[in-house]
Design an enzyme around this catalytic site. Structure first.
Site, PDB file in Angstrom:
ATOM      1  N   GLU A 166      12.472   8.943   7.080  1.00 50.99           N
ATOM      2  CA  GLU A 166      14.064   8.411   6.917  1.00 50.99           C
ATOM      3  C   GLU A 166      14.924   9.468   6.655  1.00 50.99           C
ATOM      4  OE1 GLU A 166      14.127   5.256   9.129  1.00 50.99           O
ATOM      5  OE2 GLU A 166      15.563   6.013   7.871  1.00 50.99           O
ATOM      6  N   CYS A 217      12.441  14.990  14.259  1.00 46.59           N
ATOM      7  CA  CYS A 217      13.132  13.685  14.209  1.00 46.59           C
ATOM      8  C   CYS A 217      14.120  13.721  13.112  1.00 46.59           C
ATOM      9  CB  CYS A 217      11.632  12.585  14.188  1.00 46.59           C
ATOM     10  SG  CYS A 217      12.308  11.011  14.570  1.00 46.59           S
ATOM     11  N   ARG A 245      22.047   9.456  15.382  1.00 43.27           N
ATOM     12  CA  ARG A 245      20.645   8.567  14.686  1.00 43.27           C
ATOM     13  C   ARG A 245      20.251   7.665  15.837  1.00 43.27           C
ATOM     14  NH1 ARG A 245      20.907   6.474   8.841  1.00 43.27           N
ATOM     15  NH2 ARG A 245      18.595   6.284   9.248  1.00 43.27           N
ATOM     16  N   ARG A 304      12.146   5.723  16.900  1.00 46.29           N
ATOM     17  CA  ARG A 304      13.441   5.594  16.584  1.00 46.29           C
ATOM     18  C   ARG A 304      14.080   6.900  16.189  1.00 46.29           C
ATOM     19  NH1 ARG A 304      15.438   3.190  12.633  1.00 46.29           N
ATOM     20  NH2 ARG A 304      14.609   3.269  11.004  1.00 46.29           N
ATOM     21  N   HIS A 326       8.096  13.743  17.608  1.00 48.22           N
ATOM     22  CA  HIS A 326       7.113  14.210  16.752  1.00 48.22           C
ATOM     23  C   HIS A 326       5.870  15.029  17.290  1.00 48.22           C
ATOM     24  CE1 HIS A 326       8.397  11.251  13.450  1.00 48.22           C
ATOM     25  NE2 HIS A 326       9.028  10.590  14.379  1.00 48.22           N
ATOM     26  N   GLU A 335       3.528  16.585  15.658  1.00 49.33           N
ATOM     27  CA  GLU A 335       2.535  16.320  14.949  1.00 49.33           C
ATOM     28  C   GLU A 335       1.780  15.247  15.107  1.00 49.33           C
ATOM     29  OE1 GLU A 335       5.464  15.636  14.191  1.00 49.33           O
ATOM     30  OE2 GLU A 335       5.386  13.594  12.851  1.00 49.33           O
TER      31      GLU A 335
HETATM   32  N1  GLN Z   1      15.585   7.010  12.440  1.00 43.02           N
HETATM   33  C1  GLN Z   1      15.165   7.820  11.463  1.00 43.02           C
HETATM   34  C2  GLN Z   1      16.522   8.329  10.860  1.00 43.02           C
HETATM   35  O1  GLN Z   1      17.366   8.203  11.540  1.00 43.02           O
HETATM   36  C3  GLN Z   1      14.430   8.882  12.049  1.00 43.02           C
HETATM   37  C4  GLN Z   1      13.074   8.392  12.544  1.00 43.02           C
HETATM   38  C5  GLN Z   1      11.820   9.472  12.471  1.00 43.02           C
HETATM   39  O2  GLN Z   1      11.978  10.405  11.794  1.00 43.02           O
HETATM   40  N2  GLN Z   1      10.655   8.972  13.133  1.00 43.02           N
HETATM   41  O3  GLN Z   1      16.558   9.023   9.602  1.00 43.02           O
END
Ligand code: GLN
Length: 196
Positions: free
Chosen positions: A53, A84, A115, A143, A178, A180
């Site tokens: 996050e 991400c 985002r 996300r 991602h 990883e």
């Molecule tokens: N939705 C997250 C954000 O805005 C990012 C999601 C993720 O790193 N998998 O911070």
């Protein structure tokens, strides 16, 4: 070679495993490790900012002053990769959601991020991308943010629909997905080679 994976929140351990595997594959002596210690980050040769996050990670890296060390390392030319949520933090420009949440960005790349760009229908998905310098890559999006726009000094490495999902500005690499979370370590290998 020392690779610091910033251990604020998110998929830290997965990056440690992937980066260590990549080091072994390349036959490079070194180690990737999870840390949020200022000194350890300062002493590292490369830095990974994982997904999670962005709001939480931002708070934690600023609270621990590790944010300053990441910026310093980036300015010194050390490779920094944000995946991400990590890619959001690398940006100079955030969207309305970033502003609303008062997320403090590291402002290291001339990119504009959005985002949660892929909406509810496509919240999480896996798709094959064609990545410049790497080739076909099975990318996991969770996300995910998107990069809406980049300056001319930023190299676009991959696109999905109209969005940039991988790009590089000198020693800094931003990915919306991602790398990883799959067994494919080619992106981590690419990143490690940036340090040489
Ligand atoms: N939705 C997250 C954000 O805005 C990012 C999601 C993720 O790193 N998998 O911070």
């Amino acid at each position: 070679m020392k690779i610091a994976v910033i251990a604020a929140q998110g998929d830290v351990e997965e990056h440690v495993v992937a980066a260590n595997k990549a080091l072994r594959k390349l036959g490079i002596e070194g180690k990737a490790f999870a840390t949020i210690d200022k000194e350890e980050v300062a002493e590292s040769d490369a830095i990974i900012l994982p997904g999670g996050e962005s709001t939480t990670i931002s708070k934690l890296i600023h609270k621990s002053s590790v944010a300053e060390e990441i910026k310093k390392a980036a300015r010194e030319g050390k490779p920094v990769m944000g995946t991400c949520a990590g890619s959001i933090l690398l940006a100079k420009h955030g969207d309305e959601e970033v502003r609303k949440t008062k997320t403090k960005l590291l402002e290291l790349m001339d990119i504009w991020v959005k985002r949660n760009a892929f909406g509810r229908q496509r919240e999480s998905f896996q798709i094959r991308l064609d990545i410049k310098g790497i080739g076909e890559f099975e990318a996991v999006f969770i996300r995910a943010p998107a990069i809406l726009k980049v300056s001319s000094n930023v190299d676009v490495l991959a696109k999905l629909d109209d969005y940039v999902v991988a790009c590089q500005q000198d020693n800094i690499l931003a990915l919306s997905f991602h790398p990883e979370l799959t067994d494919d370590t080619r992106i981590h290998e690419y990143f490690i080679k940036m340090a040489k």
